[in-house]
Design a protein around this motif. Structure first.
Motif, short mmCIF file in Angstrom:
data_model
loop_
_atom_site.label_atom_id
_atom_site.label_comp_id
_atom_site.label_asym_id
_atom_site.label_seq_id
_atom_site.Cartn_x
_atom_site.Cartn_y
_atom_site.Cartn_z
N ALA A 35 46.01 -1.98 33.22
CA ALA A 35 47.28 -0.99 33.58
C ALA A 35 48.46 -1.57 32.68
CB ALA A 35 47.47 -1.25 35.06
N ARG A 36 48.81 -0.39 32.10
CA ARG A 36 49.99 -0.48 31.21
C ARG A 36 51.06 0.74 31.20
NH1 ARG A 36 48.03 -4.80 30.62
NH2 ARG A 36 47.84 -6.28 28.98
N PRO A 37 52.13 0.61 31.00
CA PRO A 37 53.01 1.81 30.91
C PRO A 37 52.39 2.73 29.79
CG PRO A 37 54.39 -0.18 31.11
CD PRO A 37 52.81 -0.50 30.94
N GLY A 38 52.23 4.17 30.10
CA GLY A 38 51.86 4.97 29.03
C GLY A 38 50.43 5.30 29.23
N CYS A 39 49.48 4.41 30.15
CA CYS A 39 48.17 4.88 30.19
C CYS A 39 48.25 5.71 31.53
CB CYS A 39 47.40 3.75 30.49
SG CYS A 39 47.34 2.94 32.00
N THR A 40 47.09 6.48 31.66
CA THR A 40 46.95 7.50 32.67
C THR A 40 46.21 6.87 33.76
OG1 THR A 40 44.97 8.59 31.71
CG2 THR A 40 47.25 9.24 31.03
N THR A 41 46.14 7.58 34.93
CA THR A 41 45.43 7.05 36.20
C THR A 41 43.75 7.25 35.71
OG1 THR A 41 45.79 9.17 37.32
CG2 THR A 41 47.04 7.12 37.76
N SER A 42 43.65 8.52 34.85
CA SER A 42 42.20 8.64 34.43
C SER A 42 41.73 7.70 33.51
CB SER A 42 42.10 10.00 33.84
OG SER A 42 40.95 10.35 33.11
N ASP A 43 42.79 7.13 32.72
CA ASP A 43 42.20 5.98 31.73
C ASP A 43 41.80 4.68 32.65
OD1 ASP A 43 42.96 7.27 29.50
OD2 ASP A 43 45.16 6.35 29.43
N LEU A 44 42.46 4.60 33.83
CA LEU A 44 42.09 3.30 34.69
C LEU A 44 40.62 3.67 35.26
CD1 LEU A 44 45.24 2.48 36.26
CD2 LEU A 44 44.43 1.52 34.29
N ASP A 45 40.38 4.85 35.67
CA ASP A 45 39.18 5.33 36.35
C ASP A 45 38.11 5.25 35.36
OD1 ASP A 45 37.82 6.75 38.73
OD2 ASP A 45 37.26 8.23 36.97
N ALA A 46 38.16 5.55 33.97
CA ALA A 46 37.37 5.19 32.74
C ALA A 46 36.89 3.82 32.76
CB ALA A 46 37.56 5.58 31.69
N PRO A 59 42.34 10.08 40.49
CA PRO A 59 42.96 9.81 39.06
C PRO A 59 42.84 11.08 38.33
CG PRO A 59 41.20 8.41 39.66
CD PRO A 59 41.04 9.33 40.78
N GLY A 60 43.89 11.22 37.20
CA GLY A 60 43.96 12.38 36.31
C GLY A 60 44.87 12.22 35.30
N ARG A 61 45.75 13.12 35.10
CA ARG A 61 46.65 12.96 33.75
C ARG A 61 47.90 12.21 34.10
NH1 ARG A 61 46.59 19.27 31.96
NH2 ARG A 61 46.72 19.54 34.14
N ARG A 62 48.45 11.64 35.38
CA ARG A 62 49.48 10.96 35.70
C ARG A 62 49.75 9.81 34.84
NH1 ARG A 62 52.06 10.07 41.40
NH2 ARG A 62 54.10 8.84 40.61
N VAL A 63 50.99 9.78 34.07
CA VAL A 63 51.05 8.81 33.18
C VAL A 63 52.11 7.74 33.69
CG1 VAL A 63 52.34 7.91 31.07
CG2 VAL A 63 51.26 10.20 31.24
N LEU A 64 51.50 6.46 33.81
CA LEU A 64 51.95 5.36 34.66
C LEU A 64 53.57 4.84 33.70
CD1 LEU A 64 49.10 3.12 35.62
CD2 LEU A 64 50.25 4.89 36.81
N ALA A 65 54.35 4.48 34.45
CA ALA A 65 55.51 3.99 33.93
C ALA A 65 56.06 2.62 34.54
CB ALA A 65 56.71 5.17 34.03
#
Length: 289
Positions: free
Chosen positions: A37-48, A86-92
């Motif tokens: 988990a990092r700022p700029g990654c998406t929740t879909s990235d975490l799902d992957a 999970p989807g396109r939401r970008v974490l901040a």
């Protein structure tokens, strides 16, 4: 008149050991997601990340396809309480991120959830937070985690399933007094039995209920999972039919572990150390499998 409860699946020691294997897959997967988990990654990235972790372990995701759920994990951010897709939401930076994960090994499930506050460089260490972290958010995440461990400890010395809810509610009230916040305990969504199915009887509520529930017995496996908010406990479901949010927009946290009841005590199947560190505060030692 006698009150009846649904039949509860009791597990043998060998079956619990299979659940332990599933629990360790979940623990490793949550650790991998937290580390990614990092700022700029998406929740879909975490799902992957979660999908790769579970697949590499030779396990199967519990959530993917469950009643049509479209992802490997649930990711719930800020005002989202549970079941976020999970989807396109970008974490901040500053986001409060809850991740719920389940895995199946040889037909047996493990289920666990964590919450963290996202910092500039990744998930904030709850014991030694660095940087400018909102103290109310940090307190919420810690209070919810402590309430989960209080509920698990109640399984070690309690008599009925409802003792979990009594312990969770008392713990949240203590944290609220210490931190000066009015926390809400979500009541519509509960812990549950777990084993050959992800959700089984009995319900494990997170508050002191009039019905104390069935007696605790060796062989039970229960998921203890409090959900706590920084405001009202009233919830709503988004149009996606899954994501549960706080009605007032306040932030929420969610922690969960799968726990086995044995003759000598409890073992936390989804904790690397079987729950030793979390239970120490309550004077409880987990038993080995």
């Amino acid at each position: 008149m006698f009150r009846s409860h649904p039949r509860i699946e009791l597990k043998s020691l060998d079956q619990m050991r299979l659940m332990r294997r599933a629990g360790l897959v979940v623990a490793d997967t949550l650790a991998a997601v937290r580390a990614a988990a990092r700022p700029g990654c998406t929740t879909s990235d975490l799902d992957a990340v979660a999908a790769r972790s579970i697949d590499a372990a030779g396990a199967v995701p519990s959530f993917l396809g469950y009643q049509g759920f479209p992802a490997t994990i649930c990711t719930s951010v800020n005002e989202e309480i549970v079941h976020g897709i999970p989807g396109r939401r970008v974490l901040a930076p500053g986001d409060v991120v809850s991740v719920d994960c389940g895995a199946v090994v040889e037909g047996w499930h493990g289920d666990s959830a964590i919450t963290f506050v996202l910092g500039e460089d990744g998930a904030t260490d709850l014991e030694d937070p660095a940087g400018d972290v909102d103290q109310a958010d940090l307190g919420l995440v810690r209070a919810t985690r402590t309430a989960m461990w209080a509920g698990i400890a109640a399984l070690a010395d309690g008599r009925r399933v409802g003792d979990v809810g009594v312990a969770v509610e008392a713990s949240v009230e203590v944290s609220a007094d210490l931190l000066g916040h009015g926390y809400g305990i979500v009541e519509e969504y509960t812990g549950h039995g777990i084993g050959t199915q992800m959700h089984q009887p009995p319900d494990v509520v997170n508050f002191a209920a009039g019905d104390r529930g069935p007696r605790l017995r060796p062989g039970m496996c229960l998921a203890v999972e409090p959900m706590v908010t920084l405001g009202s406990a009233t919830t709503a479901v988004l149009d996606d039919g899954w994501t549960v949010v706080t009605a007032d927009g306040s932030r929420a946290a969610h922690w969960e572990h799968t726990v086995a009841l044995l003759d000598g005590g409890v073992a936390v199947l989804t904790a690397q150390d079987l729950g030793a560190a979390g239970l120490e505060l309550f004077g409880v030692r987990p038993v080995g499998l």
